[in-house]
Write an enzyme that holds these catalytic residues in place. Structure first.
Site, PDB file in Angstrom:
ATOM      1  N   ARG A  79       0.915  -1.132   0.028  1.00  0.00           N
ATOM      2  CA  ARG A  79       0.124   0.169   0.101  1.00  0.00           C
ATOM      3  C   ARG A  79       0.797   1.208  -0.138  1.00  0.00           C
ATOM      4  O   ARG A  79       2.050   1.228   0.878  1.00  0.00           O
ATOM      5  CB  ARG A  79      -0.955   0.136   1.289  1.00  0.00           C
ATOM      6  CG  ARG A  79      -2.072  -0.958   1.214  1.00  0.00           C
ATOM      7  CD  ARG A  79      -3.020  -0.833   0.358  1.00  0.00           C
ATOM      8  NE  ARG A  79      -4.090  -1.541   0.320  1.00  0.00           N
ATOM      9  CZ  ARG A  79      -4.251  -2.658  -0.494  1.00  0.00           C
ATOM     10  NH1 ARG A  79      -3.239  -3.015  -1.317  1.00  0.00           N
ATOM     11  NH2 ARG A  79      -5.282  -3.432  -0.341  1.00  0.00           N
ATOM     12  N   GLU A 122      -3.922   6.994  -4.888  1.00  0.00           N
ATOM     13  CA  GLU A 122      -3.948   6.455  -5.833  1.00  0.00           C
ATOM     14  C   GLU A 122      -5.440   6.587  -6.267  1.00  0.00           C
ATOM     15  O   GLU A 122      -6.367   6.248  -5.469  1.00  0.00           O
ATOM     16  CB  GLU A 122      -3.353   5.057  -6.061  1.00  0.00           C
ATOM     17  CG  GLU A 122      -4.061   4.103  -5.219  1.00  0.00           C
ATOM     18  CD  GLU A 122      -3.451   2.521  -5.164  1.00  0.00           C
ATOM     19  OE1 GLU A 122      -2.187   2.626  -5.258  1.00  0.00           O
ATOM     20  OE2 GLU A 122      -4.071   1.699  -5.205  1.00  0.00           O
ATOM     21  N   HIS A 156      -0.959   0.006  -9.737  1.00  0.00           N
ATOM     22  CA  HIS A 156      -1.634  -0.973  -8.901  1.00  0.00           C
ATOM     23  C   HIS A 156      -2.249  -2.197  -9.385  1.00  0.00           C
ATOM     24  O   HIS A 156      -3.551  -2.436  -9.642  1.00  0.00           O
ATOM     25  CB  HIS A 156      -2.753  -0.147  -8.099  1.00  0.00           C
ATOM     26  CG  HIS A 156      -3.065  -1.123  -6.605  1.00  0.00           C
ATOM     27  ND1 HIS A 156      -3.565  -0.549  -5.474  1.00  0.00           N
ATOM     28  CD2 HIS A 156      -3.010  -2.469  -6.321  1.00  0.00           C
ATOM     29  CE1 HIS A 156      -3.838  -1.612  -4.754  1.00  0.00           C
ATOM     30  NE2 HIS A 156      -3.300  -2.686  -5.283  1.00  0.00           N
TER      31      HIS A 156
HETATM   32  C1  8YV Z   1      -6.804  -5.019  -4.916  1.00  0.00           C
HETATM   33  C2  8YV Z   1      -5.206  -5.443  -3.728  1.00  0.00           C
HETATM   34  O1  8YV Z   1      -7.824  -5.890  -4.285  1.00  0.00           O
HETATM   35  O2  8YV Z   1      -5.499  -7.730  -2.752  1.00  0.00           O
HETATM   36  C3  8YV Z   1      -5.228  -6.494  -2.314  1.00  0.00           C
HETATM   37  O3  8YV Z   1      -4.850  -6.251  -1.375  1.00  0.00           O
HETATM   38  O4  8YV Z   1      -4.585  -4.612  -3.605  1.00  0.00           O
HETATM   39  C4  8YV Z   1      -5.594  -5.802  -4.914  1.00  0.00           C
HETATM   40  O5  8YV Z   1      -5.594  -7.115  -5.395  1.00  0.00           O
HETATM   41  C5  8YV Z   1      -7.396  -4.776  -6.362  1.00  0.00           C
HETATM   42  O6  8YV Z   1      -6.938  -3.716  -6.763  1.00  0.00           O
HETATM   43  C6  8YV Z   1      -9.041  -4.742  -6.266  1.00  0.00           C
HETATM   44  O7  8YV Z   1      -9.428  -3.525  -5.706  1.00  0.00           O
END
Ligand code: 8YV
Length: 312
Positions: free
Chosen positions: A231, A260, A278
């Site tokens: 993150r 983002e 991302h």
């Molecule tokens: C998001 C992610 O879920 O699994 C996670 O923690 O950061 C990603 O796989 C994806 O961008 C959908 O919001």
């Protein structure tokens, strides 16, 4: 009447599967909840959640009979789990199914940054190779020292890949783990000091905000490269930008950013960074597996069975 509400920007296949399985109503983000009729909201027992907008107590209270929030993603920092628990609402996530893809992207950004592949490709495409000769020499990556900040499931998969690159592996986590001889550092700055390449695989949320602090970034030193697939919030982004601009560290590979999809424009002017939107888990196969696990959690809850991957 539908018992399941999907919140988020699902790809067409995942959206269709939710609608086919549960007769789901779909909205794009939590702020759209208030626009739904009170009867529909009162009938909702399960939310299929996707995205990074905050989903907190105020949104939960708009769904007075909500029992479960099934998150599409392993990271559930957008969901206020304490608020959910206080209301007796269960939360689930999608661990493990995305480990390979996220670890692959971490390694790809490391290689791309270290071997300056963006500039090297431009050298070919522009004709400079034929005109002006080879690109400057890069640094060797295999056989160096790499650090994993956060040795959870994804951190472990990154470390396993790095082992195949003959790296000397160091890590920081809340506690020492069983590893094949990797070096544990209780202090994050000590980890940074010991390595040139630091892979950040921390869990997001208030506890890890700016965990990779100015001090940790400085400790990495002028040969240091940070790769972040977790993150944006876990790194002090202002300190990172200052370090990248001044040469305090050598570079970064970033798949995640504070705020983002808006990206601080200072990143865009830097040649020593690799920037990704991302997309760690964004392959057809992995997204299908995440969506399936999300639906399986909802289905289990609705038939009164145990949740597959509970968070609280
Ligand atoms: C998001 C992610 O879920 O699994 C996670 O923690 O950061 C990603 O796989 C994806 O961008 C959908 O919001």
């Amino acid at each position: 009447m539908t018992q399941t509400l999907a919140i988020g920007r699902y790809n067409p296949a995942d959206r269709a599967a939710l609608v086919d399985t549960f007769g789901t109503t779909v909205v794009c983000k939590p702020s759209a909840l208030a626009e739904l009729g009170s009867d529909l909201r009162a009938g909702i027992l399960a939310v299929a959640y996707m995205g990074h907008h905050a989903f907190g107590g105020a949104q939960m209270d708009l769904l007075p009979n909500l029992q479960v929030i099934a998150n599409y993603g392993v990271g559930f920092d957008a969901i206020d789990v304490a608020a959910a628990s206080a209301r007796g609402i269960k939360v689930t996530n999608t661990p493990d199914v995305l480990n390979d893809d996220v670890a692959d992207l971490a390694i790809a950004m490391w290689l791309m940054q270290g071997r300056q592949m963006r500039a090297a490709e431009a050298h070919v495409r522009s004709g400079d190779w034929a005109k002006n000769g080879p690109v400057p020499l890069n640094r060797k990556l295999s056989g160096g020292a790499a650090g994993i900040m956060g040795m959870g499931r994804i951190g472990r998969d990154i470390a396993d890949r790095l082992a195949a690159f003959k790296m000397d592996i160091h890590y920081h986590a809340r506690s020492k783990k069983a590893t094949p001889g990797w070096t544990y550092h209780a202090d994050p700055a000590e980890l940074a000091k010991a390595v040139d390449f630091m892979f950040v695989a921390l869990v997001g949320g208030p506890e890890t905000e700016k965990y990779v602090s100015a001090e940790v970034i400085k400790a990495l030193g002028p040969q240091g490269v940070i790769i972040n697939i977790s993150r944006g919030s876990v790194i002090d982004e202002e300190a990172l930008l200052n370090a990248l601009e001044s040469g305090e560290i050598a570079g970064a590979g970033l798949d995640v950013f504070v705020g983002e999809p808006q990206v601080n424009p200072r990143f865009l002017g830097l040649d020593n960074v690799v920037l990704q939107p991302h997309q760690g888990s964004a392959t057809v196969q992995t997204r299908a597996a995440m969506a399936q696990l999300q639906r399986d959690n909802i289905a289990a809850h609705l038939r009164g069975a145990d949740l597959l991957t509970p968070v609280n």
